[in-house]
Scaffold this motif. Structure first.
Motif, PDB file in Angstrom:
ATOM      1  N   SER A 100       0.630  -1.331   0.349  1.00  0.00           N
ATOM      2  CA  SER A 100      -0.409  -0.041  -0.188  1.00  0.00           C
ATOM      3  C   SER A 100       1.000   1.443  -0.067  1.00  0.00           C
ATOM      4  CB  SER A 100      -1.527   0.047   1.018  1.00  0.00           C
ATOM      5  OG  SER A 100      -0.136   0.178   2.433  1.00  0.00           O
ATOM      6  N   PHE A 101      -0.137   2.496  -0.295  1.00  0.00           N
ATOM      7  CA  PHE A 101       0.779   3.630  -0.223  1.00  0.00           C
ATOM      8  C   PHE A 101       1.706   4.062   0.421  1.00  0.00           C
ATOM      9  CE2 PHE A 101       0.970   8.394  -0.299  1.00  0.00           C
ATOM     10  CZ  PHE A 101       2.080   8.451  -1.682  1.00  0.00           C
ATOM     11  N   THR A 102       0.403   4.421   1.808  1.00  0.00           N
ATOM     12  CA  THR A 102       0.884   4.431   3.341  1.00  0.00           C
ATOM     13  C   THR A 102       1.520   3.572   3.730  1.00  0.00           C
ATOM     14  OG1 THR A 102      -1.426   4.604   3.940  1.00  0.00           O
ATOM     15  CG2 THR A 102      -0.615   4.137   5.573  1.00  0.00           C
ATOM     16  N   ALA A 103       1.833   2.204   3.743  1.00  0.00           N
ATOM     17  CA  ALA A 103       2.471   0.933   3.759  1.00  0.00           C
ATOM     18  C   ALA A 103       3.869   1.533   3.510  1.00  0.00           C
ATOM     19  CB  ALA A 103       2.831  -0.067   3.627  1.00  0.00           C
ATOM     20  N   LEU A 104       4.275   2.074   2.606  1.00  0.00           N
ATOM     21  CA  LEU A 104       5.835   2.536   1.932  1.00  0.00           C
ATOM     22  C   LEU A 104       6.093   4.164   2.439  1.00  0.00           C
ATOM     23  CD1 LEU A 104       7.414   2.761  -0.474  1.00  0.00           C
ATOM     24  CD2 LEU A 104       6.382   4.020  -1.869  1.00  0.00           C
ATOM     25  N   LEU A 105       5.123   5.026   2.849  1.00  0.00           N
ATOM     26  CA  LEU A 105       5.387   6.204   4.044  1.00  0.00           C
ATOM     27  C   LEU A 105       5.555   5.311   4.614  1.00  0.00           C
ATOM     28  CD1 LEU A 105       2.903   8.375   2.602  1.00  0.00           C
ATOM     29  CD2 LEU A 105       4.506   8.761   1.404  1.00  0.00           C
ATOM     30  N   VAL A 106       5.599   4.559   5.401  1.00  0.00           N
ATOM     31  CA  VAL A 106       6.123   4.343   6.990  1.00  0.00           C
ATOM     32  C   VAL A 106       7.423   3.887   7.094  1.00  0.00           C
ATOM     33  CG1 VAL A 106       5.518   2.854   8.652  1.00  0.00           C
ATOM     34  CG2 VAL A 106       3.692   3.539   7.947  1.00  0.00           C
ATOM     35  N   SER A 107       7.400   3.039   6.139  1.00  0.00           N
ATOM     36  CA  SER A 107       8.930   2.687   5.951  1.00  0.00           C
ATOM     37  C   SER A 107      10.079   3.702   5.267  1.00  0.00           C
ATOM     38  CB  SER A 107       8.983   1.795   4.131  1.00  0.00           C
ATOM     39  OG  SER A 107       9.115   2.521   2.741  1.00  0.00           O
ATOM     40  N   ARG A 108       9.607   4.469   4.827  1.00  0.00           N
ATOM     41  CA  ARG A 108      10.437   6.337   4.137  1.00  0.00           C
ATOM     42  C   ARG A 108      10.628   6.589   5.787  1.00  0.00           C
ATOM     43  NH1 ARG A 108      14.112   5.240   1.278  1.00  0.00           N
ATOM     44  NH2 ARG A 108      14.385   7.974   1.115  1.00  0.00           N
ATOM     45  N   PHE A 109       9.507   6.181   6.638  1.00  0.00           N
ATOM     46  CA  PHE A 109       8.933   7.418   7.740  1.00  0.00           C
ATOM     47  C   PHE A 109      10.302   6.837   8.311  1.00  0.00           C
ATOM     48  CE2 PHE A 109       8.099   7.336  12.352  1.00  0.00           C
ATOM     49  CZ  PHE A 109       8.363   8.907  12.351  1.00  0.00           C
ATOM     50  N   LEU A 110      10.751   5.293   8.873  1.00  0.00           N
ATOM     51  CA  LEU A 110      11.443   4.828   9.513  1.00  0.00           C
ATOM     52  C   LEU A 110      13.221   5.013   8.980  1.00  0.00           C
ATOM     53  CD1 LEU A 110       9.869   0.909   9.695  1.00  0.00           C
ATOM     54  CD2 LEU A 110       9.702   2.527  11.570  1.00  0.00           C
ATOM     55  N   VAL A 111      13.322   4.791   8.137  1.00  0.00           N
ATOM     56  CA  VAL A 111      15.044   5.613   7.503  1.00  0.00           C
ATOM     57  C   VAL A 111      14.868   6.604   7.279  1.00  0.00           C
ATOM     58  CG1 VAL A 111      16.031   5.874   5.013  1.00  0.00           C
ATOM     59  CG2 VAL A 111      14.248   4.226   4.748  1.00  0.00           C
ATOM     60  N   GLY A 112      14.306   7.846   8.624  1.00  0.00           N
ATOM     61  CA  GLY A 112      14.515   9.255   8.794  1.00  0.00           C
ATOM     62  C   GLY A 112      14.780   8.792   9.960  1.00  0.00           C
ATOM     63  N   LEU A 113      13.797   8.655  10.645  1.00  0.00           N
ATOM     64  CA  LEU A 113      13.623   8.049  12.409  1.00  0.00           C
ATOM     65  C   LEU A 113      15.083   7.595  12.094  1.00  0.00           C
ATOM     66  CD1 LEU A 113      10.930   6.279  13.389  1.00  0.00           C
ATOM     67  CD2 LEU A 113      11.596   8.407  14.366  1.00  0.00           C
ATOM     68  N   GLY A 114      15.284   6.777  11.772  1.00  0.00           N
ATOM     69  CA  GLY A 114      17.389   6.040  11.939  1.00  0.00           C
ATOM     70  C   GLY A 114      17.802   6.581  11.804  1.00  0.00           C
ATOM     71  N   GLU A 115      18.009   7.348  10.428  1.00  0.00           N
ATOM     72  CA  GLU A 115      19.289   8.453  10.012  1.00  0.00           C
ATOM     73  C   GLU A 115      19.226   9.450  10.636  1.00  0.00           C
ATOM     74  OE1 GLU A 115      19.547   9.685   5.874  1.00  0.00           O
ATOM     75  OE2 GLU A 115      19.492   7.355   5.237  1.00  0.00           O
ATOM     76  N   GLY A 116      18.007   9.749  11.369  1.00  0.00           N
ATOM     77  CA  GLY A 116      17.966  11.290  12.359  1.00  0.00           C
ATOM     78  C   GLY A 116      19.070  10.575  13.885  1.00  0.00           C
ATOM     79  N   VAL A 117      19.220   9.617  14.120  1.00  0.00           N
ATOM     80  CA  VAL A 117      20.107   9.930  15.288  1.00  0.00           C
ATOM     81  C   VAL A 117      21.557   9.510  14.923  1.00  0.00           C
ATOM     82  CG1 VAL A 117      18.237   8.315  16.343  1.00  0.00           C
ATOM     83  CG2 VAL A 117      20.077   7.221  15.182  1.00  0.00           C
ATOM     84  N   ALA A 118      21.896   9.584  13.694  1.00  0.00           N
ATOM     85  CA  ALA A 118      23.324   9.154  13.330  1.00  0.00           C
ATOM     86  C   ALA A 118      24.227  10.115  13.346  1.00  0.00           C
ATOM     87  CB  ALA A 118      23.673   9.071  11.647  1.00  0.00           C
TER      88      ALA A 118
END
Length: 443
Positions: A100-118
């Motif tokens: 789903s489109f929403t699931a893709l947004l969630v996956s990109r949100f997770l990428v942002g969460l991870g990269e945010g702490v780097a």
């Protein structure tokens, strides 16, 4: 530190560099893959914009928490967790897109969460493990991975999509690389304390005379009363407005304003990042020589940030002048060469941010460097979103004027930030003492 320990420290810094290469690979992958993905799924321009922005929702969310966690649990562990999270988000993106489109947004949100702490986590590792005399080189090497990652992603993503299984292959490959890095980091560096900087005898004596509390409250008030902290805030905002604004809009500018094909504009987009990587190789040695030659660390930081922003403002203003005086139908090969040369110089001078802004948090407080970087990077993440949105908005209301919508606003911020950075002072600050003194006065 022994020669073996010194060698281990620099091998750890190389691992940090690799983590930041992966960091920007996983930003750029969507920029490249979104074209065939949009064709495959029939996305509108609004849906494409949502996919691109979902990353920044997560990225902004974890800046300050990342700094706090790095301060509390150690930058090495937090960086490991961040890379694992963003690699997982990258790896599942194809499956999410088909679900789903929403699931893709969630996956990109997770990428942002991870990269945010780097950034905060890496800053904490460097603050704890690298002495001040080696800080310019270590920070430049680590954060230089971002430029290499952007450049590498723009180069390798298109052939991966074309010859290795389509757009999904980019996410599978880059996600797998993140887990390989995680295994390397966990086995070699995450629990290794031999790379940590040793206290001098004077520092040991000072700590013995005034032992530090187990849990000092974060001195937020002291941060925001410090002029050098505000200089970092302004510089970080402007840096992201510049870097992400141009990353998002440069191919479109080259295609519409210079009347070149999309394939050629993709190639031309690589050249400024190549200039940045080249300049990065000389920035740290030059800064180290200046400091060794007697220039104060404060003036090294001021000079670095001035070269970064003032040089960039001059180049971008010149690009604006050329664009305004040359309509697309009058563009010649000389026009293209002139603009690309100016952009490459501007981007190349941007490499000086590594020995300016990105050393600053560690200069004034190794203890709170992670938290301060998380704070300034939160504002910077907002700048990334604003630059992408307002460039399009200004482009619309100015009737397609690239100078007024893209280049001159960035140049304005660069000039203002340079003036603000003149307040900078690299002298370490005891924020805990300032906070305690403020409480006593209040009482």
């Amino acid at each position: 530190m022994t020669p073996e320990g010194e060698k281990k420290r620099w091998s750890m810094i190389f691992a940090l560099f690799c983590a930041f290469v992966l960091c920007n690979l996983d930003k750029v992958n969507m920029s490249v893959a979104i074209v065939p993905m949009a064709q495959s799924f029939g996305w509108t321009s609004i849906e494409k914009g949502l996919v691109q922005s979902a990353f920044f929702w997560g990225y902004a969310f974890t800046q300050i928490p990342g700094g706090y966690l790095a301060s509390k649990y150690g930058g090495k562990f937090v960086l490991f967790a961040g890379v694992m999270l963003w690699s997982f988000g990258t790896l599942i993106a194809p499956a999410c897109a088909h679900f789903s489109f929403t699931a893709l947004l969630v996956s990109r949100f997770l990428v942002g969460l991870g990269e945010g702490v780097a950034p905060s986590a890496a800053t904490g590792v460097l603050a704890k493990g690298v002495p001040g005399s080696q800080r310019s080189a270590a920070v430049t090497a680590t954060f230089g991975g971002l430029d290499v990652g952007s450049l590498s992603g723009l180069i390798v993503a298109p052939p991966i999509i074309l010859f290795l299984g389509g757009w999904a292959a980019v996410f599978y490959l880059f996600g797998a690389l993140g887990f390989i890095w995680g295994a390397w980091w966990a086995l070699c560096y995450m629990r290794d304390k031999s790379t940590d900087a040793r206290d001098t005898p004077e520092e040991v004596a000072a700590k013995a005379a005034a032992p530090e509390k187990a849990e000092d409250p974060i001195p937020w008030g002291a941060f925001f009363k410090n002029k050098s902290f505000w200089a970092l805030m302004a510089a970080h905002f402007t840096w992201n407005y510049f870097s992400y604004g141009l990353l998002a809009w440069l191919p479109s500018f080259l295609s519409s304003a210079l009347n070149v094909s999309l394939s050629k504009s993709s190639f031309l987009s690589i050249l400024p990042y190549l200039a940045t990587v080249g300049m990065t190789l000389i920035v740290a040695p030059t800064a180290a020589k200046l400091e060794a030659g007697g220039m104060t660390r404060t003036n090294v930081r001021k000079l670095s940030q001035t070269l970064c922003f003032t040089g960039g403002a001059v180049c971008l203003s010149a690009v604006a002048f050329v664009v305004n005086s040359t309509p697309p139908e009058a563009v010649t090969q000389t026009t293209v060469i002139t603009i690309m040369t100016l952009l490459s110089i501007g981007f190349g001078l941007g490499a000086w941010v590594r020995t300016g802004l990105f050393c600053g948090h560690q200069d004034i407080s190794p203890k709170y460097a992670s938290i301060m970087l998380g704070t300034t990077n939160t504002l910077a993440a907002v700048a990334s979103t604003l630059s992408t949105f307002f460039t399009g908005y200004f482009f619309s209301i100015t009737g397609g004027n690239w100078a007024l919508s893209l280049f001159l606003p960035i140049a304005f911020f660069q000039v203002v930030s340079t003036l603000i950075f003149m307040m900078w002072d690299s002298t370490p600050v005891d924020f805990d003492a300032i906070q305690a003194e403020g409480k006593l006065k209040a009482a």
